[in-house]
Design an enzyme around this catalytic site. Sequence first.
Site, PDB file in Angstrom:
ATOM      1  N   ALA A  40       0.873  -1.262   0.204  1.00 56.48           N
ATOM      2  CA  ALA A  40      -0.088   0.101   0.036  1.00 56.48           C
ATOM      3  C   ALA A  40       0.978   1.049  -0.080  1.00 56.48           C
ATOM      4  O   ALA A  40       1.127   1.944   0.978  1.00 56.48           O
ATOM      5  CB  ALA A  40      -0.927  -0.020   1.339  1.00 56.48           C
ATOM      6  N   GLY A  96       0.650   3.603  -2.300  1.00 57.63           N
ATOM      7  CA  GLY A  96      -0.230   4.983  -2.508  1.00 57.63           C
ATOM      8  C   GLY A  96       0.209   5.891  -3.437  1.00 57.63           C
ATOM      9  O   GLY A  96       0.268   7.336  -3.333  1.00 57.63           O
ATOM     10  N   LEU A  97       1.065   5.260  -4.479  1.00 62.34           N
ATOM     11  CA  LEU A  97       1.751   6.296  -5.651  1.00 62.34           C
ATOM     12  C   LEU A  97       2.412   7.356  -5.049  1.00 62.34           C
ATOM     13  O   LEU A  97       2.278   8.591  -5.426  1.00 62.34           O
ATOM     14  CB  LEU A  97       0.356   6.747  -6.499  1.00 62.34           C
ATOM     15  CG  LEU A  97      -0.689   5.677  -7.256  1.00 62.34           C
ATOM     16  CD1 LEU A  97      -1.509   6.558  -8.252  1.00 62.34           C
ATOM     17  CD2 LEU A  97       0.092   4.550  -7.745  1.00 62.34           C
ATOM     18  N   CYS A 120      -7.295   3.414 -10.058  1.00 65.61           N
ATOM     19  CA  CYS A 120      -7.309   4.563  -9.049  1.00 65.61           C
ATOM     20  C   CYS A 120      -8.787   4.851  -8.753  1.00 65.61           C
ATOM     21  O   CYS A 120      -9.503   4.875  -9.604  1.00 65.61           O
ATOM     22  CB  CYS A 120      -6.732   5.874  -9.647  1.00 65.61           C
ATOM     23  SG  CYS A 120      -5.005   5.410 -10.081  1.00 65.61           S
ATOM     24  N   LYS A 171      -4.359  -0.360 -18.594  1.00 72.01           N
ATOM     25  CA  LYS A 171      -4.201  -1.460 -17.460  1.00 72.01           C
ATOM     26  C   LYS A 171      -5.341  -2.012 -16.583  1.00 72.01           C
ATOM     27  O   LYS A 171      -5.878  -1.247 -15.829  1.00 72.01           O
ATOM     28  CB  LYS A 171      -2.948  -0.967 -16.556  1.00 72.01           C
ATOM     29  CG  LYS A 171      -2.410  -2.182 -15.516  1.00 72.01           C
ATOM     30  CD  LYS A 171      -1.245  -1.515 -14.930  1.00 72.01           C
ATOM     31  CE  LYS A 171      -0.653  -2.713 -14.054  1.00 72.01           C
ATOM     32  NZ  LYS A 171       0.684  -2.541 -13.273  1.00 72.01           N
ATOM     33  N   ILE A 217      -2.117  -8.284 -15.052  1.00 72.14           N
ATOM     34  CA  ILE A 217      -3.069  -7.840 -14.188  1.00 72.14           C
ATOM     35  C   ILE A 217      -2.479  -6.605 -12.889  1.00 72.14           C
ATOM     36  O   ILE A 217      -1.390  -6.796 -12.711  1.00 72.14           O
ATOM     37  CB  ILE A 217      -3.799  -8.757 -13.300  1.00 72.14           C
ATOM     38  CG1 ILE A 217      -2.935  -9.584 -12.464  1.00 72.14           C
ATOM     39  CG2 ILE A 217      -4.495  -9.791 -14.154  1.00 72.14           C
ATOM     40  CD1 ILE A 217      -3.492 -10.772 -11.744  1.00 72.14           C
ATOM     41  N   ASN A 218      -3.162  -5.897 -12.728  1.00 73.47           N
ATOM     42  CA  ASN A 218      -2.787  -4.934 -11.395  1.00 73.47           C
ATOM     43  C   ASN A 218      -3.066  -5.682 -10.227  1.00 73.47           C
ATOM     44  O   ASN A 218      -3.788  -6.896 -10.379  1.00 73.47           O
ATOM     45  CB  ASN A 218      -3.644  -3.469 -11.374  1.00 73.47           C
ATOM     46  CG  ASN A 218      -2.791  -2.679 -10.701  1.00 73.47           C
ATOM     47  OD1 ASN A 218      -2.026  -2.833  -9.916  1.00 73.47           O
ATOM     48  ND2 ASN A 218      -2.714  -1.368 -11.374  1.00 73.47           N
ATOM     49  N   GLY A 228       2.758 -10.912  -6.978  1.00 76.00           N
ATOM     50  CA  GLY A 228       3.960 -12.185  -6.496  1.00 76.00           C
ATOM     51  C   GLY A 228       3.331 -13.366  -7.189  1.00 76.00           C
ATOM     52  O   GLY A 228       1.955 -13.292  -7.689  1.00 76.00           O
ATOM     53  N   GLY A 257       3.345 -12.227 -11.028  1.00 75.47           N
ATOM     54  CA  GLY A 257       4.082 -13.335 -10.349  1.00 75.47           C
ATOM     55  C   GLY A 257       5.042 -13.962 -11.264  1.00 75.47           C
ATOM     56  O   GLY A 257       5.344 -15.002 -11.024  1.00 75.47           O
TER      57      GLY A 257
HETATM   58  C1  FMN Z   1       5.311  -2.080  -4.255  1.00 74.72           C
HETATM   59  C2  FMN Z   1       4.283  -2.114  -5.577  1.00 74.72           C
HETATM   60  C3  FMN Z   1       4.007  -0.855  -6.284  1.00 74.72           C
HETATM   61  C4  FMN Z   1       3.294  -0.931  -7.346  1.00 74.72           C
HETATM   62  N1  FMN Z   1       2.936   0.338  -7.959  1.00 74.72           N
HETATM   63  C5  FMN Z   1       2.201   0.444  -8.987  1.00 74.72           C
HETATM   64  C6  FMN Z   1       1.980   1.857  -9.550  1.00 74.72           C
HETATM   65  O1  FMN Z   1       2.376   2.729  -9.403  1.00 74.72           O
HETATM   66  N2  FMN Z   1       1.088   1.859 -10.983  1.00 74.72           N
HETATM   67  C7  FMN Z   1       0.565   0.641 -11.375  1.00 74.72           C
HETATM   68  O2  FMN Z   1       0.004   0.567 -12.500  1.00 74.72           O
HETATM   69  N3  FMN Z   1       0.838  -0.779 -10.855  1.00 74.72           N
HETATM   70  C8  FMN Z   1       1.609  -0.745  -9.669  1.00 74.72           C
HETATM   71  N4  FMN Z   1       1.930  -2.036  -9.063  1.00 74.72           N
HETATM   72  C9  FMN Z   1       1.477  -3.309  -9.717  1.00 74.72           C
HETATM   73  C10 FMN Z   1       2.397  -3.981 -10.627  1.00 74.72           C
HETATM   74  O3  FMN Z   1       2.664  -3.199 -11.718  1.00 74.72           O
HETATM   75  C11 FMN Z   1       1.782  -5.222 -11.103  1.00 74.72           C
HETATM   76  O4  FMN Z   1       0.994  -4.962 -11.966  1.00 74.72           O
HETATM   77  C12 FMN Z   1       1.375  -6.232  -9.952  1.00 74.72           C
HETATM   78  O5  FMN Z   1       2.388  -6.111  -8.771  1.00 74.72           O
HETATM   79  C13 FMN Z   1       1.777  -7.605 -10.527  1.00 74.72           C
HETATM   80  O6  FMN Z   1       3.046  -8.084 -11.103  1.00 74.72           O
HETATM   81  P1  FMN Z   1       3.958  -8.812 -10.070  1.00 74.72           P
HETATM   82  O7  FMN Z   1       3.289  -9.766  -9.496  1.00 74.72           O
HETATM   83  O8  FMN Z   1       5.139  -9.335 -10.938  1.00 74.72           O
HETATM   84  O9  FMN Z   1       4.617  -7.583  -8.947  1.00 74.72           O
HETATM   85  C14 FMN Z   1       2.795  -2.093  -7.962  1.00 74.72           C
HETATM   86  C15 FMN Z   1       3.045  -3.300  -7.337  1.00 74.72           C
HETATM   87  C16 FMN Z   1       3.876  -3.063  -6.142  1.00 74.72           C
HETATM   88  C17 FMN Z   1       4.283  -4.650  -5.563  1.00 74.72           C
END
Ligand code: FMN
Lengths: 277, 277, 324, 324
Positions: free
Chosen positions: D71, D73-74, D131, D168, D194-195, D220, D248
């Site tokens: 979390a 929060g951008l 968002c 996205k 996916i987000n 993850g 993941g």
């Molecule tokens: C710490 C963190 C910050 C993230 N911040 C953003 C973000 O600013 N904008 C966004 O579109 N996705 C954000 N994500 C989502 C990732 O871009 C990604 O969609 C998601 O984590 C799944 O991929 P992963 O399992 O490889 O991390 C964030 C993910 C994590 C873990």
Amino acid sequence: MLTTRRVDAYHALTVVAPGIAERFRPGHFVGVAVGGSQTAMLTRRAFSIHDVKPDYGGTVEFVFTVGGPGTAWLAERRARDTLDLVGPLGRPFPLPRDPVTCVMVGGEYGSATLFAVADALQGRGCRVDFVLGAVSADRVFGALRARRMGETTTLTTEDGSLGMRGKVTDVLPGVIADVRADAVYACGPMEMLRGVTAVAVEFDIPVQVAVEERMACGIGVCMTCVLPVIGDDGVTRMLRSCVEGPVFRGERVRFDDVGTIPFDALGAPGGGSRNVS
Amino acid sequence: MLTTRRVDAYHALTVVAPGIAERFRPGHFVGVAVGGSQTAMLTRRAFSIHDVKPDYGGTVEFVFTVGGPGTAWLAERRARDTLDLVGPLGRPFPLPRDPVTCVMVGGEYGSATLFAVADALQGRGCRVDFVLGAVSADRVFGALRARRMGETTTLTTEDGSLGMRGKVTDVLPGVIADVRADAVYACGPMEMLRGVTAVAVEFDIPVQVAVEERMACGIGVCMTCVLPVIGDDGVTRMLRSCVEGPVFRGERVRFDDVGTIPFDALGAPGGGSRNVS
Amino acid sequence: MSVDMRTYLGHVELVNPIITASGCAASGSELAQFFDLGRIGALTTRSVTMAPRAGRPTPRMAETPSGMLNAVGLQGPGVDAFLERELPWLSQRGVRTVVSIGGGTVAEYTALARRLTDAPGVTAVEVNLSCPNIEDRGRVFARDGAASAEVIASVRSVMRYDVPVVAKLSPDVVDVVSVARACVDGGADALSMINNPIGMCIDTEAMRPSLSAVTGGLSGPAIRPLAVRCVWQVHAALPSVPIIGMGGVLTGRDAFEMVLAGACVVAVGTALFHDPYACLRVLRELEELLAARGFHRLADAVGLAHRPPGASTRHRIDLEESSL
Amino acid sequence: MSVDMRTYLGHVELVNPIITASGCAASGSELAQFFDLGRIGALTTRSVTMAPRAGRPTPRMAETPSGMLNAVGLQGPGVDAFLERELPWLSQRGVRTVVSIGGGTVAEYTALARRLTDAPGVTAVEVNLSCPNIEDRGRVFARDGAASAEVIASVRSVMRYDVPVVAKLSPDVVDVVSVARACVDGGADALSMINNPIGMCIDTEAMRPSLSAVTGGLSGPAIRPLAVRCVWQVHAALPSVPIIGMGGVLTGRDAFEMVLAGACVVAVGTALFHDPYACLRVLRELEELLAARGFHRLADAVGLAHRPPGASTRHRIDLEESSL
Ligand SMILES: Cc1cc2nc3c(=O)[nH]c(=O)nc-3n(C[C@H](O)[C@H](O)[C@H](O)COP(=O)(O)O)c2cc1C
Ligand SMILES: Cc1cc2nc3c(=O)[nH]c(=O)nc-3n(C[C@H](O)[C@H](O)[C@H](O)COP(=O)(O)OP(=O)(O)OC[C@H]3O[C@@H](n4cnc5c(N)ncnc54)[C@H](O)[C@@H]3O)c2cc1C
Ligand SMILES: Cc1cc2nc3c(=O)[nH]c(=O)nc-3n(C[C@H](O)[C@H](O)[C@H](O)COP(=O)(O)OP(=O)(O)OC[C@H]3O[C@@H](n4cnc5c(N)ncnc54)[C@H](O)[C@@H]3O)c2cc1C
Ligand SMILES: Cc1cc2nc3c(=O)[nH]c(=O)nc-3n(C[C@H](O)[C@H](O)[C@H](O)COP(=O)(O)O)c2cc1C
Ligand code: FES
Ligand code: FES
């Protein structure tokens, strides 16, 4: 991995890691992968580097207590097992140019990182005194080594099982006064760092603290490890303790506001920006 | 865990498990937890019990090849590590009342489960002959033991590196005819079991096969390990290979329809019920 | 110090909060070889359907990181055989039984409820809403509040008044609270969550989906954060509605997490595949955790993590005690 | 045998399909200490917002089984600082950059796009639709096809024609395909998914939520089955739309799974926290897997798991080759 030993309540692991040992400077930490392959534990665990030695091209030692599953796994490692380390990480302790007098304040395993700093300070002709504390005797790390290295060493335990009964902050003012300290270096629980900083500010001497925040990456990319720090321009920013720290000037860290976003921090909600996520 | 050894292409683990050894009957299997604590691997791996011994109150041995991460983890275990086993599981091989002649057909590690059956059969005065096969010599398991136990032993490899070049089903008809076999016991890849069953049906003698399906629980609660089997009433049902098997009468298993729901199976889609999930 | 572990589904008392999750204990008799089913709060049956069902072709399972995918397809003997054999077997042994039902139409759910309403030994009925609605292009009931409410209302109307009707929710929705509210408005006495989110994985050797059904339900610890979030959100919105929490519960700590989020009953599913004794172990571990934290009653811990930042735990517990 | 790893986002070519996931590589400079960013397909920035943002209070992360909750929060410096410092730093080094944008209103997204449209070094714009929509009681845009389409259409209208706009998507919807279709109809040149699904966990010692924000985004390997399912469903429905697959991905095998499901680009996020070199390792492993299976081109593997049961791979590949 080379050796594993118990030190009172702590475990100490020594790992052959020439690349890390070579670039090490006091205050650096390492990120350690835990659980082995196919583990459900995804994030590295951060540990301050206690000691580096030249043997085997360069070894790194860190000291830890068992808290959750990751440290429990580490405690089960045996010599000759392999460990996956990333490092050295973080901003190390800055060292004074002149041969001044420094008090090293360590709480719990926080002491572990101070000895390399003390070494470096003494190398520059500084006088070093130690104040180490913990809840109980078995959790005071490095008392013997402190006695060997420091001009004076003061120990405190909350249960009185070793040294004075109480906290390091109870004895610190006395020590600073007695040794006419010019600077303080501290590592330990956040609550202790806050107290140590208050004392140093009281005496109007600089204090360098190594903080601890929950870290997912340790390399500055995840933004999870932030805390509010006042910059040279007087503006409070949420800084990453892994790359902009873990060492900060104590008086710059807003300890009372850790775990919050101060209303006057840059980009705080309401402070012009909207909370979009 | 007691001992770990390599046997050609296979690993064999012996585990002290009195409770399992005591209740063991030929054809039983065990469910083995893999990955240790905090592992991401949730499901137990199923392995036929190769051998049980009375030492240490009762030991169990199973034989495996490394395929994916679970078996890779098992292959790294050392003596004195502990293993988490559930068993004995499954329906064992039924044994004939009379002293008949039985051919034991094993493919790859499937041979491992046959020796305990052969023991029991010989205990009842049965004559036992072996037909063991695999792709190559190093994957034929238990050839020596077969030679010691069996009246005759015929080996096949697909690359001709041991025994006859070909599959067990190429030589089985000859063996059945020569030894005037009354029954066949088989364990190995599904494709082999299908072929062996066809041969036995050809000769009109009973065949008992131990099948292999993906299993999540091994105790009959998850319903993932089913295959179409014809019941005494002539009705095809999707039976669980972990509790209603893994041993079935070969001619009852609809090998051609494994991996499907035969249209005439009880409760097949369109067969009166709707496919609600 | 022993902890009072009794809990309630509507007005029905359970001796303790640990039950099996639907479809993870087959007919019950399989687990009975390992322990006395009377020792757990209740046994939930697999989802019973009108007709016998052969289910999906194999492979029906695939392991995923800290989880697994399943596509069993509600294999089962159908309601007749269930009422003839499985339910009597359970009730004769005094096993508290939550009967899960699954259907393709509102009429089918209703017909099932009608068959159950006079059957002895039904502790509660859990409506598995994660079934495709044949009358709505196979859209899953649980993904639509109105469709879910219609099923629940119809089941509630024919079910005996003293048998609680539990609506089982899916996490694959935009807003689980709105579906939950619709079900409660429709007459649900309790809610259970979560059913499996839909996932899939691909066999990179065969370069095809690992499951013959292509997609399947994801279960296990991997989904626990989704489950805890759903329980938390629904309990916050509907604090008086009993919640059966499930999704990746392997240990007493996990069950405690569900309880703190707002579940008064906790179901164990996939964990049973790894450990047939999981329910008893989770129960023991949960009781130990509660005792270690000074709880006298499970009920005092339900939803406790929702207390305002200031409030201490003791305080809350003392309050409860003083109200005895 | 070397494999042609080139891929396309719309008409923009990437030298290879492995990129970073938004928010997992901060401003880019942090990873640059470990390897040359020019070697990966592209770097995706954290979601840029109009104003600087301090983000959420800590704790911002919690580990969960095979995953983690975040979390953040951008947190970020805002678009001015981004255009002054971060983007120029990247473009000077020739790093292909996917700029992610996040806003609270359609107007805010549009204003951001307008600021980016003439900025040098923008390879593509990824619209983070996860968002809260301030004008719709904080309802997340991504959960509503119409709201998502409105944002995309508006961003597309102001963005330079030759810069692809990527929508996205979030998995927390009833039907990801309908949202995907709405975004494409709105003008999206590509989709990424996916987000993070929303989850939470509770600290059973403190008996409070582990995150100060209570809920957080789950990432993850735990969510990979959800991600693969979304990519599969969207590719099946919209085979001609380029998909950035993520969720993941830790290894080349995981990236290959995304590709087989239909992704032509694969983003690596959480894996970077464990291994700063993850992108290069995943790229190497993916290329090795493709070569081992006789692929000459990455493009031949995209969506291959959708081929009808009969069809062989070779066949498919030969076809492609003969069409050269
Ligand atoms: C710490 C963190 C910050 C993230 N911040 C953003 C973000 O600013 N904008 C966004 O579109 N996705 C954000 N994500 C989502 C990732 O871009 C990604 O969609 C998601 O984590 C799944 O991929 P992963 O399992 O490889 O991390 C964030 C993910 C994590 C873990
Ligand atoms: C810069 C730095 C230096 C440190 N040095 C030491 C040291 O020398 N010796 C020592 O014993 N401990 C040290 N810690 C704390 C150590 O990282 C945690 O105790 C450890 O991560 C706990 O892991 P776990 O699996 O046992 O606990 P869990 O609670 O299971 O960990 C779960 C997650 O939370 C994170 N986490 C939990 N506690 C902490 C914490 N206190 N700080 C940061 N992340 C945390 C873990 O990294 C992991 O991602 C240090 C922390 C930091 C940030
Ligand atoms: C009754 C029975 C007896 C068996 N006996 C033996 C034996 O004696 N020696 C031996 O080497 N193997 C045996 N197998 C196969 C063995 O269970 C699998 O090889 C093993 O589970 C693969 O695990 P993995 O982690 O290496 O592979 P993975 O592919 O990573 O396993 C992933 C998941 O799929 C399941 N799975 C994968 N392959 C199989 C399979 N062939 N059968 C059942 N489940 C599978 C695993 O249990 C796990 O849940 C037996 C299987 C069954 C059903
Ligand atoms: C193999 C299997 C079969 C299932 N069958 C059903 C079912 O018939 N009806 C139902 O409502 N839920 C069914 N579920 C979902 C579980 O009841 C439970 O909601 C879900 O698995 C999450 O809990 P868990 O992670 O503890 O397994 C099934 C789950 C699994 C793994
Ligand atoms: S731990 Fe990731 S930015 Fe500091
Ligand atoms: S493996 Fe679970 S029922 Fe057979």
